[in-house]
Design a protein around this motif. Structure first.
Motif, short mmCIF file in Angstrom:
data_model
loop_
_atom_site.label_atom_id
_atom_site.label_comp_id
_atom_site.label_asym_id
_atom_site.label_seq_id
_atom_site.Cartn_x
_atom_site.Cartn_y
_atom_site.Cartn_z
N MET A 3 0.76 -1.20 -0.10
CA MET A 3 -0.02 0.11 -0.06
C MET A 3 1.05 1.22 0.16
SD MET A 3 -3.01 -0.59 -0.50
CE MET A 3 -3.54 -2.14 -1.17
N ILE A 4 2.25 1.23 0.52
CA ILE A 4 2.90 2.13 0.33
C ILE A 4 3.35 2.36 -1.07
CG2 ILE A 4 5.37 3.01 0.72
CD1 ILE A 4 5.29 1.54 3.46
N SER A 5 3.61 1.31 -1.96
CA SER A 5 3.88 1.56 -3.35
C SER A 5 2.83 2.15 -3.92
CB SER A 5 4.41 0.33 -3.84
OG SER A 5 5.44 -0.22 -3.39
N TYR A 6 1.47 1.30 -3.70
CA TYR A 6 0.39 2.01 -4.56
C TYR A 6 0.25 3.52 -4.25
CZ TYR A 6 -1.68 -2.47 -6.78
OH TYR A 6 -1.47 -3.50 -7.38
N ALA A 7 0.26 3.90 -3.15
CA ALA A 7 0.05 5.29 -2.70
C ALA A 7 1.17 6.21 -3.35
CB ALA A 7 0.25 5.54 -1.18
N SER A 8 2.41 5.66 -3.38
CA SER A 8 3.34 6.39 -3.92
C SER A 8 3.01 6.83 -5.56
CB SER A 8 4.78 5.76 -4.06
OG SER A 8 4.77 4.89 -4.89
N PHE A 9 2.10 5.89 -6.26
CA PHE A 9 1.89 6.15 -7.61
C PHE A 9 0.54 7.31 -7.67
CE2 PHE A 9 3.87 2.03 -7.96
CZ PHE A 9 5.10 2.47 -8.68
N GLN A 10 0.03 7.47 -6.44
CA GLN A 10 -1.00 8.58 -6.45
C GLN A 10 -0.46 9.90 -6.94
OE1 GLN A 10 -3.94 8.90 -6.79
NE2 GLN A 10 -5.27 8.48 -5.36
N ARG A 11 -1.30 10.76 -7.65
CA ARG A 11 -0.82 11.99 -7.66
C ARG A 11 -0.67 12.83 -6.25
NH1 ARG A 11 -4.88 13.88 -12.62
NH2 ARG A 11 -4.36 12.24 -13.88
N ARG A 12 0.24 14.04 -6.33
CA ARG A 12 0.39 14.57 -5.06
C ARG A 12 -0.75 15.08 -4.53
NH1 ARG A 12 6.35 16.84 -4.79
NH2 ARG A 12 7.51 15.04 -4.38
N LYS A 13 -1.71 15.79 -5.42
CA LYS A 13 -2.99 16.40 -4.81
C LYS A 13 -3.94 15.17 -5.02
CE LYS A 13 -4.19 20.48 -5.74
NZ LYS A 13 -4.90 21.63 -6.62
N ALA A 14 -4.09 14.43 -3.81
CA ALA A 14 -5.28 13.35 -3.79
C ALA A 14 -5.89 13.13 -2.39
CB ALA A 14 -4.31 12.08 -4.41
N ASN A 15 -6.83 12.88 -2.45
CA ASN A 15 -7.55 12.75 -1.11
C ASN A 15 -7.42 11.31 -0.46
OD1 ASN A 15 -9.42 12.72 0.78
ND2 ASN A 15 -11.19 13.51 -0.48
N MET A 16 -6.48 11.11 0.21
CA MET A 16 -6.02 9.81 0.71
C MET A 16 -6.79 9.22 1.48
SD MET A 16 -3.45 9.45 -1.40
CE MET A 16 -2.70 7.94 -0.97
N THR A 17 -7.11 9.74 2.73
CA THR A 17 -7.89 9.26 3.72
C THR A 17 -9.40 8.84 3.24
OG1 THR A 17 -8.48 11.30 4.56
CG2 THR A 17 -6.70 10.17 5.68
#
Ligand code: PFF
Length: 525
Positions: free
Chosen positions: A245-259
């Motif tokens: 999930m660290i890797s998958y989140a690292s491919f999210q754009r920087r502006k992204a609604n994570m929670t």
């Protein structure tokens, strides 16, 4: 394909938030949901299991998922690179997680190969009227615990297909490969599995199965092992503390609604788990009904036995059995495949970053090594027992150690928990309160340590499944030894010039202006 470019490097991103959510759900929903959850719930107190399960979801599942997301999204790398950027010495934890991904991927692929074979066998009830003998003898040619080099053709051929597909998808990359497969695979899985559940609910005896699953045995709540089962299930099922999930989140754009995405993923995964429980137990209720026995007299309700022996036996007794069998094994294969993609990409991105490879070269190199181990250990006549043993040790010891280490490092050693919380809150609409810090820093490590001690004690004193001690030593404890050596080797290899000293985390946590939320042009990764 959207990319944020820097002068030195590009990082691929998901094409949309939906792509990320689909991929994360695709990773979470897997064999753990369909073949592990129903049996674990049944054995651990039935309806009463839902209480520890939901408590585990809220006190460890969601908080650690947020932790994984915050680390990957802020530090923009696979687990080793993200940890290294967070605190240089914690790179080793990233490699430990990568080792676990590798170990799980090599046997997980084999279960998908079995599912593909059984998908085919469904058309014509190939397992006949003795599915137990068919599975262990006719299909697997299973031998006693030991080491064999004899490949089983019926497993090896579908396994070739699985690994070739994985390598091809990984080489296509995040947006064109992984995201596409999940955007197609997930709806297909939900449709197919829902059709199976609807059919199962209309079978005679279905309600007896549901009663067996949901009738609470409150006494189970005082049993520590039930709580351990709930937490282990949550970790494996949500794919958390594995680094993926660290890797998958690292491919999210920087502006992204994570929670908010995390909440969607967590609840979608648990909903699918409960749906699987309903489907599997309605079907088993029908089985008890057909045999004129009460539910308690059924055996073989977990793991490989449930899916590859008990289920085929039930399917044989059903009108329209080919379609039902195809839906079940097809669902297992799709759910497993989208999870396997995440297991292998976790390893391949870590290797890609450390050695400065292209994604294609990393995918082929990691894929070939993993496939070789997968064939050599698990597609042979001794594969079934090896798989069962490695799974037990990797999941009950490896992943718990990883989760404890992650919580302790982030809160007590690197002390990055508060910055990570602020990071999440700056980019997300659902704000994480201060409660998160004691949950990650105190509750989770204490509870997980109790759980670990109990499990290790149990394995040392009781062994596992009556397998010989030398065998548990080689395949069980040997798995743990392998992860340690893997961690040491990959941590000690240098980064050469591939470490990026110019990396800037974003957003800037100290600048209170709203401008910081505008992604800087040319931000690296
Ligand atoms: N979550 C998957 C399942 O429930 O089967 C298994 C899994 C996939 C575990 C990916 C860990 C992981 F990184």
């Amino acid at each position: 394909m959207a990319e944020v470019r820097s002068s030195t490097e590009t990082r691929e991103t998901w094409t949309s938030n939906r792509g990320f959510i689909f991929a994360a759900i695709g990773s979470a929903v897997g064999l753990g949901n369909i073949w592990r959850f129903p049996g674990v719930a049944y054995e651990s107190g039935g309806g009463a299991f839902l209480i520890p399960y939901l408590i585990a979801l809220v006190t460890a599942g969601i908080p650690i998922l947020f932790l994984d997301y915050s680390i990957g999204h802020r530090f923009r790398g696979s687990a080793p690179l993200s940890f290294r950027r967070m605190w240089r010495k914690s790179e080793a934890l990233g490699w430990f997680q990568t080792a676990l991904l590798f170990v799980i991927s090599v046997y997980y692929a084999v279960i998908i190969a079995w599912s593909l074979s059984y998908f085919y066998f469904s058309f014509g009830n190939k397992w006949g009227d003795d599915p137990a003998t068919f599975f262990t003898e006719d299909y697997l040619h299973a031998a006693d615990p030991g080491v064999s080099s004899e490949l089983v053709a019926g497993v090896a051929w579908p396994l070739v297909g699985v690994w070739v597909a994985i390598i091809a998808i990984l080489a296509l990359g995040i947006a064109k490969g992984i995201e596409k497969v999940n955007v197609i695979g997930l709806p297909l899985l939900v449709l197919g599995f829902s059709a199976l559940v609807i059919r199962a609910l209309t079978l005679p005896g279905a309600s007896d199965g549901l009663n067996a699953l949901f009738t609470p045995d409150w006494g189970a709540l005082t049993d520590l092992n039930v709580w351990i089962a709930a937490y282990s299930q949550i970790f494996f099922s949500m794919s958390i503390a594995f680094g993926i999930m660290i890797s998958y989140a690292s491919f999210q754009r920087r502006k992204a609604n994570m929670t908010s995405s995390g909440l969607v993923v967590g609840f979608a995964n648990s909903s699918f788990e409960i749906l699987a429980g309903i489907g599997v137990f309605s079907t088993l209720g029908f089985f008890a009904h057909e045999q004129g026995v009460t539910f308690d007299n059924l055996d073989g309700l977990t793991g490989p036995t449930l899916s590859f022996i008990t289920f085929p036996a039930v399917i044989s007794e059903m009108p329209g059995s080919a379609i039902f069998g195809a839906l079940f094994f097809g669902s297992l294969a799709i759910a497993g495949f989208t999870s396997l993609i995440s297991l292998v990409i976790g390893v391949s991105v870590a290797v890609q970053e450390k050695f400065g490879l292209s994604k294609e070269v990393a995918a082929v190199a990691v894929g070939i090594v993993a496939a070789a181990v997968s064939f050599g250990l698990f597609a042979t006549t001794t594969g079934l027992v090896a798989l069962d043993t490695v799974d037990q040790f990797a999941n009950n010891i490896g992943i718990v150690v990883s989760a404890i280490a992650m919580c302790v490092i982030v809160v007590w050693i690197a002390r990055t928990i508060d910055p990570l919380r602020r990071h999440l809150n700056m980019v997300s609409t659902f704000h994480v309160g201060k409660w998160w810090i004691p949950v990650i820093g105190v509750y989770a490590p204490i509870f997980l340590t109790v759980m670990l001690v109990q499990k290790v004690h149990d394995l040392i004193v009781n062994g596992y499944e009556g397998y010989p001690a030398w065998y548990i030593g080689v395949f069980g404890w040997g798995t743990i030894a392998f992860t340690i050596v893997f961690t040491a080797v990959f941590t000690l290899i240098g980064w050469g010039g591939r470490d990026d000293p110019d990396f800037r985390a974003w957003p800037d946590l100290d600048s209170p202006s709203t401008e910081r939320r505008t992604e800087p042009k040319g931000a690296n990764r």
